[in-house]
Design a protein around this motif. Sequence first.
Motif, PDB file in Angstrom:
ATOM      1  N   GLY A 161     -10.099  13.516 -11.263  1.00 55.95           N
ATOM      2  CA  GLY A 161     -10.278  12.892  -9.955  1.00 55.95           C
ATOM      3  C   GLY A 161      -9.672  11.511  -9.934  1.00 55.95           C
ATOM      4  N   LYS A 162      -9.976  10.775  -8.909  1.00 54.72           N
ATOM      5  CA  LYS A 162      -9.431   9.423  -8.755  1.00 54.72           C
ATOM      6  C   LYS A 162     -10.074   8.463  -9.752  1.00 54.72           C
ATOM      7  CE  LYS A 162      -6.835  10.162  -5.082  1.00 54.72           C
ATOM      8  NZ  LYS A 162      -5.383  10.050  -5.135  1.00 54.72           N
ATOM      9  N   ALA A 163      -9.273   7.536 -10.244  1.00 57.41           N
ATOM     10  CA  ALA A 163      -9.773   6.503 -11.156  1.00 57.41           C
ATOM     11  C   ALA A 163      -8.941   5.241 -10.963  1.00 57.41           C
ATOM     12  CB  ALA A 163      -9.691   6.969 -12.612  1.00 57.41           C
ATOM     13  N   ASP A 164      -9.567   4.098 -11.177  1.00 57.71           N
ATOM     14  CA  ASP A 164      -8.867   2.815 -11.082  1.00 57.71           C
ATOM     15  C   ASP A 164      -8.152   2.528 -12.395  1.00 57.71           C
ATOM     16  OD1 ASP A 164      -9.690   2.134  -8.440  1.00 57.71           O
ATOM     17  OD2 ASP A 164     -11.673   1.648  -9.225  1.00 57.71           O
ATOM     18  N   PHE A 165      -6.904   2.130 -12.295  1.00 58.87           N
ATOM     19  CA  PHE A 165      -6.102   1.799 -13.470  1.00 58.87           C
ATOM     20  C   PHE A 165      -5.549   0.388 -13.331  1.00 58.87           C
ATOM     21  CE2 PHE A 165      -6.264   6.292 -13.893  1.00 58.87           C
ATOM     22  CZ  PHE A 165      -5.968   6.597 -15.213  1.00 58.87           C
ATOM     23  N   PRO A 166      -5.490  -0.339 -14.435  1.00 55.72           N
ATOM     24  CA  PRO A 166      -4.821  -1.646 -14.410  1.00 55.72           C
ATOM     25  C   PRO A 166      -3.309  -1.435 -14.458  1.00 55.72           C
ATOM     26  CG  PRO A 166      -5.516  -1.155 -16.633  1.00 55.72           C
ATOM     27  CD  PRO A 166      -6.020  -0.019 -15.764  1.00 55.72           C
TER      28      PRO A 166
ATOM     29  N   ILE B  55       8.835   1.718 -18.052  1.00 55.11           N
ATOM     30  CA  ILE B  55       8.203   2.079 -16.775  1.00 55.11           C
ATOM     31  C   ILE B  55       6.905   1.289 -16.673  1.00 55.11           C
ATOM     32  CG2 ILE B  55       7.072   3.897 -15.441  1.00 55.11           C
ATOM     33  CD1 ILE B  55      10.050   4.308 -15.537  1.00 55.11           C
ATOM     34  N   THR B  56       6.720   0.568 -15.585  1.00 55.75           N
ATOM     35  CA  THR B  56       5.481  -0.167 -15.360  1.00 55.75           C
ATOM     36  C   THR B  56       4.837   0.352 -14.087  1.00 55.75           C
ATOM     37  OG1 THR B  56       6.353  -2.135 -16.465  1.00 55.75           O
ATOM     38  CG2 THR B  56       4.456  -2.442 -15.016  1.00 55.75           C
ATOM     39  N   LEU B  57       3.640   0.892 -14.231  1.00 55.22           N
ATOM     40  CA  LEU B  57       2.920   1.425 -13.070  1.00 55.22           C
ATOM     41  C   LEU B  57       1.933   0.378 -12.568  1.00 55.22           C
ATOM     42  CD1 LEU B  57       2.253   5.064 -14.318  1.00 55.22           C
ATOM     43  CD2 LEU B  57       4.106   4.226 -12.869  1.00 55.22           C
ATOM     44  N   PRO B  58       1.923   0.134 -11.255  1.00 56.73           N
ATOM     45  CA  PRO B  58       1.057  -0.911 -10.714  1.00 56.73           C
ATOM     46  C   PRO B  58      -0.419  -0.532 -10.751  1.00 56.73           C
ATOM     47  CG  PRO B  58       2.138   0.254  -8.928  1.00 56.73           C
ATOM     48  CD  PRO B  58       2.737   0.771 -10.207  1.00 56.73           C
ATOM     49  N   LYS B  59      -1.229  -1.564 -10.747  1.00 53.94           N
ATOM     50  CA  LYS B  59      -2.676  -1.390 -10.647  1.00 53.94           C
ATOM     51  C   LYS B  59      -2.987  -0.589  -9.395  1.00 53.94           C
ATOM     52  CE  LYS B  59      -6.737  -4.300  -9.827  1.00 53.94           C
ATOM     53  NZ  LYS B  59      -7.203  -5.684  -9.701  1.00 53.94           N
ATOM     54  N   GLY B  60      -3.971   0.315  -9.495  1.00 53.79           N
ATOM     55  CA  GLY B  60      -4.345   1.083  -8.316  1.00 53.79           C
ATOM     56  C   GLY B  60      -5.190   2.282  -8.666  1.00 53.79           C
ATOM     57  N   ARG B  61      -5.443   3.120  -7.660  1.00 56.09           N
ATOM     58  CA  ARG B  61      -6.222   4.354  -7.848  1.00 56.09           C
ATOM     59  C   ARG B  61      -5.252   5.521  -8.000  1.00 56.09           C
ATOM     60  NH1 ARG B  61     -11.371   4.517  -7.516  1.00 56.09           N
ATOM     61  NH2 ARG B  61     -11.620   6.637  -6.735  1.00 56.09           N
ATOM     62  N   TYR B  62      -5.433   6.255  -9.084  1.00 58.51           N
ATOM     63  CA  TYR B  62      -4.563   7.376  -9.406  1.00 58.51           C
ATOM     64  C   TYR B  62      -5.406   8.622  -9.660  1.00 58.51           C
ATOM     65  CZ  TYR B  62      -0.775   4.014 -10.364  1.00 58.51           C
ATOM     66  OH  TYR B  62       0.180   3.037 -10.264  1.00 58.51           O
TER      67      TYR B  62
ATOM     68  N   ALA C 283       1.528   6.487  -6.917  1.00 58.23           N
ATOM     69  CA  ALA C 283       0.329   7.215  -7.340  1.00 58.23           C
ATOM     70  C   ALA C 283       0.460   8.708  -7.026  1.00 58.23           C
ATOM     71  CB  ALA C 283      -0.913   6.636  -6.660  1.00 58.23           C
ATOM     72  N   ASP C 284       1.154   9.047  -5.938  1.00 53.94           N
ATOM     73  CA  ASP C 284       1.330  10.450  -5.567  1.00 53.94           C
ATOM     74  C   ASP C 284       2.255  11.196  -6.518  1.00 53.94           C
ATOM     75  OD1 ASP C 284      -0.357  10.245  -3.419  1.00 53.94           O
ATOM     76  OD2 ASP C 284       1.236  10.030  -1.925  1.00 53.94           O
ATOM     77  N   ALA C 285       2.977  10.469  -7.371  1.00 54.09           N
ATOM     78  CA  ALA C 285       3.961  11.098  -8.254  1.00 54.09           C
ATOM     79  C   ALA C 285       3.450  11.354  -9.665  1.00 54.09           C
ATOM     80  CB  ALA C 285       5.219  10.223  -8.322  1.00 54.09           C
ATOM     81  N   VAL C 286       2.299  10.771 -10.039  1.00 50.98           N
ATOM     82  CA  VAL C 286       1.864  10.884 -11.433  1.00 50.98           C
ATOM     83  C   VAL C 286       0.403  11.299 -11.568  1.00 50.98           C
ATOM     84  CG1 VAL C 286       3.538   9.172 -12.267  1.00 50.98           C
ATOM     85  CG2 VAL C 286       1.262   8.431 -11.590  1.00 50.98           C
TER      86      VAL C 286
ATOM     87  N   GLU D 138       0.828  -1.209   0.000  1.00 55.76           N
ATOM     88  CA  GLU D 138       0.000   0.000   0.000  1.00 55.76           C
ATOM     89  C   GLU D 138       0.865   1.263   0.000  1.00 55.76           C
ATOM     90  OE1 GLU D 138      -3.375   0.268  -0.433  1.00 55.76           O
ATOM     91  OE2 GLU D 138      -3.055  -1.836  -0.919  1.00 55.76           O
ATOM     92  N   GLU D 139       1.943   1.262   0.787  1.00 57.41           N
ATOM     93  CA  GLU D 139       2.825   2.426   0.820  1.00 57.41           C
ATOM     94  C   GLU D 139       3.491   2.643  -0.533  1.00 57.41           C
ATOM     95  OE1 GLU D 139       5.556   1.863   4.033  1.00 57.41           O
ATOM     96  OE2 GLU D 139       4.095   2.422   5.566  1.00 57.41           O
ATOM     97  N   THR D 140       3.935   1.554  -1.151  1.00 59.68           N
ATOM     98  CA  THR D 140       4.593   1.652  -2.451  1.00 59.68           C
ATOM     99  C   THR D 140       3.632   2.168  -3.511  1.00 59.68           C
ATOM    100  OG1 THR D 140       6.127  -0.128  -1.897  1.00 59.68           O
ATOM    101  CG2 THR D 140       5.834   0.361  -4.226  1.00 59.68           C
TER     102      THR D 140
END
Length: 197
Positions: A107-112, A119-126, A29-32, A22-24
């Motif tokens: 706003g927030k959205a779920d991304f795969p 660069i590979t960004l993990p699944k999550g809310r961004y 997510a806080d960077a992009v 979760e921290e990672t």
Amino acid sequence: MKRIYAMLVLAALISGVYVYAEETKGEIADAVLRLHVVANSDSAADQALKIKVRDAVRREFSGFAPGAGCKGDAVMLAKENSGRLAEAASAVIKEEGFDYPVNIEIGKADFPTKSYSGITLPKGRYDAVNVKIGKAKGKNWWCVMYPPLCIADSVSAEFMPEAKAELKASVSDSQYKIISEPESGEIKIKFKILEIF
């Protein structure tokens, strides 16, 4: 007694992995600031229109994005200029002979999990600029609006070196290693943990 001890150790490990994941994901997510464009349908014409709308939104964003010193600034600028983004998208839709409405939300959205040239960004809310064209029932297109300089065509995306450097400066060394080397050894295992959690 040994069984209880083993269960406590396992619970602590699972808890630690969850907190790490979760921290990672949160730091990344806080960077992009992501971009998500959804076509009206999967027809060839609607998919082609989606790419033109994407280009118009990115061009308009690039007009005010240089004022962003961090991801938070980029989100604020996108919100302040959401009308400009919508106008740019609507103009292209009209030019192409369609009368679809366009809805832009920041706003927030779920991304795969998505990969962009190393660069590979993990699944999550961004945080994201979400562009929905017409009925928004077609295939999506994903990229990153901040850090800027994400170059893309209809099937791929590529971070320019300057954008990679900016992203690297926004996260810790270990987090950057996870997203820039997800297929290597220990990093692959850690990245899989992020996907699971």
